[in-house]
Design a protein around this motif. Sequence first.
Motif, PDB file in Angstrom:
ATOM      1  N   ASN A 178     -18.074  13.799  38.302  1.00  0.00           N
ATOM      2  CA  ASN A 178     -18.425  13.186  37.028  1.00  0.00           C
ATOM      3  C   ASN A 178     -17.333  12.209  36.608  1.00  0.00           C
ATOM      4  O   ASN A 178     -16.138  12.515  36.722  1.00  0.00           O
ATOM      5  CB  ASN A 178     -18.628  14.261  35.967  1.00  0.00           C
ATOM      6  CG  ASN A 178     -19.694  15.262  36.377  1.00  0.00           C
ATOM      7  OD1 ASN A 178     -20.812  14.881  36.713  1.00  0.00           O
ATOM      8  ND2 ASN A 178     -19.352  16.549  36.363  1.00  0.00           N
ATOM      9  N   THR A 179     -17.735  11.059  36.129  1.00  0.00           N
ATOM     10  CA  THR A 179     -16.766   9.979  35.883  1.00  0.00           C
ATOM     11  C   THR A 179     -15.914  10.207  34.646  1.00  0.00           C
ATOM     12  O   THR A 179     -14.816   9.660  34.548  1.00  0.00           O
ATOM     13  CB  THR A 179     -17.499   8.633  35.734  1.00  0.00           C
ATOM     14  OG1 THR A 179     -18.435   8.721  34.647  1.00  0.00           O
ATOM     15  CG2 THR A 179     -18.241   8.281  37.012  1.00  0.00           C
ATOM     16  N   LYS A 180     -16.413  10.997  33.693  1.00  0.00           N
ATOM     17  CA  LYS A 180     -15.655  11.243  32.454  1.00  0.00           C
ATOM     18  C   LYS A 180     -15.490  12.743  32.252  1.00  0.00           C
ATOM     19  O   LYS A 180     -15.604  13.239  31.122  1.00  0.00           O
ATOM     20  CB  LYS A 180     -16.389  10.618  31.257  1.00  0.00           C
ATOM     21  CG  LYS A 180     -16.628   9.124  31.369  1.00  0.00           C
ATOM     22  CD  LYS A 180     -17.275   8.530  30.131  1.00  0.00           C
ATOM     23  CE  LYS A 180     -18.724   8.957  29.995  1.00  0.00           C
ATOM     24  NZ  LYS A 180     -19.611   8.310  30.965  1.00  0.00           N
ATOM     25  N   ASN A 228     -14.678  16.185  31.264  1.00  0.00           N
ATOM     26  CA  ASN A 228     -13.827  16.655  30.176  1.00  0.00           C
ATOM     27  C   ASN A 228     -13.171  17.988  30.476  1.00  0.00           C
ATOM     28  O   ASN A 228     -12.515  18.579  29.620  1.00  0.00           O
ATOM     29  CB  ASN A 228     -14.643  16.770  28.878  1.00  0.00           C
ATOM     30  CG  ASN A 228     -15.879  17.639  29.050  1.00  0.00           C
ATOM     31  OD1 ASN A 228     -16.420  17.741  30.148  1.00  0.00           O
ATOM     32  ND2 ASN A 228     -16.334  18.249  27.970  1.00  0.00           N
ATOM     33  N   CYS A 229     -13.368  18.467  31.691  1.00  0.00           N
ATOM     34  CA  CYS A 229     -12.726  19.721  32.107  1.00  0.00           C
ATOM     35  C   CYS A 229     -11.655  19.457  33.136  1.00  0.00           C
ATOM     36  O   CYS A 229     -10.478  19.725  32.926  1.00  0.00           O
ATOM     37  CB  CYS A 229     -13.780  20.681  32.676  1.00  0.00           C
ATOM     38  SG  CYS A 229     -13.077  22.020  33.689  1.00  0.00           S
ATOM     39  N   CYS A 230     -12.053  18.889  34.245  1.00  0.00           N
ATOM     40  CA  CYS A 230     -11.187  18.823  35.425  1.00  0.00           C
ATOM     41  C   CYS A 230     -11.899  17.994  36.498  1.00  0.00           C
ATOM     42  O   CYS A 230     -13.057  17.638  36.347  1.00  0.00           O
ATOM     43  CB  CYS A 230     -10.912  20.243  35.934  1.00  0.00           C
ATOM     44  SG  CYS A 230     -12.369  21.335  35.877  1.00  0.00           S
ATOM     45  N   PHE A 231     -11.190  17.718  37.579  1.00  0.00           N
ATOM     46  CA  PHE A 231     -11.791  17.075  38.752  1.00  0.00           C
ATOM     47  C   PHE A 231     -12.496  15.759  38.406  1.00  0.00           C
ATOM     48  O   PHE A 231     -13.628  15.516  38.829  1.00  0.00           O
ATOM     49  CB  PHE A 231     -12.764  18.032  39.458  1.00  0.00           C
ATOM     50  CG  PHE A 231     -12.220  19.402  39.701  1.00  0.00           C
ATOM     51  CD1 PHE A 231     -11.062  19.583  40.448  1.00  0.00           C
ATOM     52  CD2 PHE A 231     -12.846  20.519  39.183  1.00  0.00           C
ATOM     53  CE1 PHE A 231     -10.559  20.853  40.674  1.00  0.00           C
ATOM     54  CE2 PHE A 231     -12.349  21.791  39.399  1.00  0.00           C
ATOM     55  CZ  PHE A 231     -11.198  21.960  40.139  1.00  0.00           C
ATOM     56  N   GLU A 232     -11.840  14.917  37.639  1.00  0.00           N
ATOM     57  CA  GLU A 232     -12.428  13.613  37.345  1.00  0.00           C
ATOM     58  C   GLU A 232     -12.603  12.824  38.634  1.00  0.00           C
ATOM     59  O   GLU A 232     -11.727  12.804  39.502  1.00  0.00           O
ATOM     60  CB  GLU A 232     -11.539  12.836  36.381  1.00  0.00           C
ATOM     61  CG  GLU A 232     -11.480  13.401  34.976  1.00  0.00           C
ATOM     62  CD  GLU A 232     -10.546  12.606  34.080  1.00  0.00           C
ATOM     63  OE1 GLU A 232     -10.576  11.362  34.175  1.00  0.00           O
ATOM     64  OE2 GLU A 232      -9.780  13.222  33.319  1.00  0.00           O
ATOM     65  N   ALA A 233     -13.725  12.138  38.726  1.00  0.00           N
ATOM     66  CA  ALA A 233     -14.068  11.436  39.956  1.00  0.00           C
ATOM     67  C   ALA A 233     -12.996  10.444  40.386  1.00  0.00           C
ATOM     68  O   ALA A 233     -12.686  10.319  41.576  1.00  0.00           O
ATOM     69  CB  ALA A 233     -15.406  10.725  39.775  1.00  0.00           C
ATOM     70  N   GLY A 234     -12.421   9.735  39.417  1.00  0.00           N
ATOM     71  CA  GLY A 234     -11.498   8.655  39.747  1.00  0.00           C
ATOM     72  C   GLY A 234     -10.300   9.084  40.561  1.00  0.00           C
ATOM     73  O   GLY A 234      -9.837   8.337  41.436  1.00  0.00           O
ATOM     74  N   TYR A 235      -9.773  10.259  40.285  1.00  0.00           N
ATOM     75  CA  TYR A 235      -8.586  10.699  41.026  1.00  0.00           C
ATOM     76  C   TYR A 235      -8.870  11.826  42.026  1.00  0.00           C
ATOM     77  O   TYR A 235      -8.144  11.987  43.000  1.00  0.00           O
ATOM     78  CB  TYR A 235      -7.463  11.126  40.078  1.00  0.00           C
ATOM     79  CG  TYR A 235      -7.743  12.376  39.261  1.00  0.00           C
ATOM     80  CD1 TYR A 235      -7.698  13.642  39.832  1.00  0.00           C
ATOM     81  CD2 TYR A 235      -8.033  12.295  37.900  1.00  0.00           C
ATOM     82  CE1 TYR A 235      -7.945  14.792  39.081  1.00  0.00           C
ATOM     83  CE2 TYR A 235      -8.277  13.433  37.143  1.00  0.00           C
ATOM     84  CZ  TYR A 235      -8.232  14.679  37.740  1.00  0.00           C
ATOM     85  OH  TYR A 235      -8.475  15.808  37.001  1.00  0.00           O
ATOM     86  N   ALA A 292     -22.412   9.251  35.683  1.00  0.00           N
ATOM     87  CA  ALA A 292     -21.844   8.555  34.533  1.00  0.00           C
ATOM     88  C   ALA A 292     -22.558   8.891  33.238  1.00  0.00           C
ATOM     89  O   ALA A 292     -22.026   8.635  32.157  1.00  0.00           O
ATOM     90  CB  ALA A 292     -21.889   7.048  34.777  1.00  0.00           C
ATOM     91  N   ASP A 293     -23.769   9.437  33.334  1.00  0.00           N
ATOM     92  CA  ASP A 293     -24.539   9.785  32.148  1.00  0.00           C
ATOM     93  C   ASP A 293     -25.045  11.212  32.291  1.00  0.00           C
ATOM     94  O   ASP A 293     -25.931  11.469  33.104  1.00  0.00           O
ATOM     95  CB  ASP A 293     -25.713   8.821  31.988  1.00  0.00           C
ATOM     96  CG  ASP A 293     -26.539   9.085  30.728  1.00  0.00           C
ATOM     97  OD1 ASP A 293     -26.055   9.829  29.846  1.00  0.00           O
ATOM     98  OD2 ASP A 293     -27.667   8.558  30.651  1.00  0.00           O
TER      99      ASP A 293
END
Length: 711
Positions: A326-328, A330-337, A365-366
């Motif tokens: 998931n791109t945003k 709010n817990c952990c494992f953000e896609a970007g990094y 993203a949604d």
Amino acid sequence: MKFHPLASLPTVAACVLAAVATGSAGRANAGPPERLAAIEEAMRGPIIAPDVTLLETRAFVERGIPTLSGAYDSASAWQAEADRLRRRVLEEVVLRGEARRWAEAKLGAEWLDVIEGLPGYRIRKLRYEAIPGLWIPAVLYEPVGLEAAEAGQQARAPWPAVLNVHGHDPKGMAADYKQILCINLAKRGMLVLSVEWLGMGQLRCPANTHAAMNQIDLCGTSGLAPFYLLLKRGIDVMLNHPHADPARVAVSGLSGGGWQTITIGALDTRVTLANPVAGYSSFLTRNRHLKDLGDSEQTPTDLATVADYAHYTAMMAPRATLLTYNTKDNCCFEAGYALPPLMEAARPIFALFGRPDRLRTHLNADPGDHNFGLDNRQALYRMIGDHFFPEAPAYVRDEISSDAEVQTAERLEVPLPEDNASLNGLAAALAQSLPREGRLPTGDEPLEDWQAGRREALRQILRWPVYENLRAERLATRSVDGVDITPLRITLDDTWTVPAVEFAPAAAMRESLLLADTGMADLAGRVVELLARGQRVLAVDPFYFGQAKFPSHDYLQALIVATTGRRALGIQAAQVAAVAGWMRRERRAAPTVEAHGWRTSLIALAAAAAEPDAIGGLTLVDGRASLREVIERNDPVTAAPEAFCFGLLERFDTPQLGALVVPRPLTIVNASPRHAAVLSELCSLAARVGGSIDLSPPAGAAEAPATPARP
């Protein structure tokens, strides 16, 4: 001398009950007020910056995390490596200790009620044993039409089997999103097993909190094993179904379910399609993004001595793998990094097999937050369609509306035995026979010989680090009322910085090294008392305490240290021993180490047990009588990470550690009747070899008429 009621217990043999002041005792001997104020100011610091220990830990951990090394020039070369990694993880991490017997046991599965009348499927309730005595509730979603096949009325191909796992959702398998996913897969012609997770849904209770699994580690058995075997047995149950297709086995889940998915997918090659959703990242990533560290099972002891989650991803090759992030988040494992390092590791391996198409990603993203919502579920439907139903043009790739079919938790509930096992219960059962070979030396055996072998065993359990280079940087000295007060930064092998404060009165004759659970800043009163007795005092904050505490996610840092093969308790005890050794060299006298609180008492006891020369004696204030107490109290690893050192209780409890300290003096302040009972044999040993063990009751405890100690 009057004896406390402890002395009337027949188990107290040759113990001396002595009144020893506690660390926060009154300040009758405080001297001028400016002395106390100066002491308190010096111990509050700051001596080191707030993030020093965090940065040092990060660098320390990174050196121990494996990476995909070597050039694999063929699929067969990687396959051999993957098989080796899989075998090592299972043997050296997952199935250690009693877990091997758990894995080999023949366990049961019981089929229970059926929920009929559903559109295109039915739900069958069942329970199965993950390990002996630990029953897992589950429900199986079966497509309609199986009844005809079972009756021989209609020939059908085998059905794909999907293990649907979930994360930290208290609703467990009754969670709406999970039910909708199961229903949709069943309507597409798949068997779907939805299993409960430890600590969630029907298994949600304090005894199953994930932070209790480290109690099993303490006993020398892998606390990770119940989590792994829950998954493996679930696949066993699915594939025992007469209509399951062993060539088409999928696993999927969100968050903790994503961790479960990649873990069982990497370690069990029966899984042919895996879809972890927002559920994991490399240890290298986690070390930089602390919110990714997760619960104990996600950072298990010693896993990173063999493999990282980047390896796990590559070990899926050439089986179908969809990484959903998931791109945003709010817990952990953000896609970007989180995602790029995994793809960088796995993409070349899938290419070796000529199947780069089997490694896919999906970015949501949604809404983009921590979810397994519609968009993420439909990504899974598409993946399954491509790999399990490639020639089925009628396969539906969009979600089939099923919200009205979601069941209540009460309707899905599966009956469980009243005495169903738990993580805490498993640890308690293991602890009953521990420590192994726990006898203390007898009069027929030289103490030194017994201690030499046991001390080496202890150092191995603690993964004892030897610090060869100690540098003490003395900051500005301030003289107050005849006492020189000097803050110090003590550096060990350019790896760790230990903040300390030295208090040196003129012509001091004795040395004390102080530490406390709450940090040295709380020991000002005790420093005053020791100075009044003419002692030189060094107060320190070892790894994890006081000024050396992490700004956040502190217990998780100890877990990631353990996953790289080190032990927080070993680091802490070795720091204390190294500083004590430096004091001994500086003053030509080994100091008494005095610890305030049960955590630092364990650290001091381990330090003195492992290092016979640097520490002259011990005073432990508010220490616990036995390591078993962390299990009896159901302490989570979050409360005291170092106390859950893997395998420590298997070989050592307080008496065995104390036997490595004697004949040096050992004083226990605020001792309980349990101390007296547990340490009876140790007291006898100390008396026999010319040592002393002093038990001091809590302040204000009622006294009883003197009773002679038994010989």
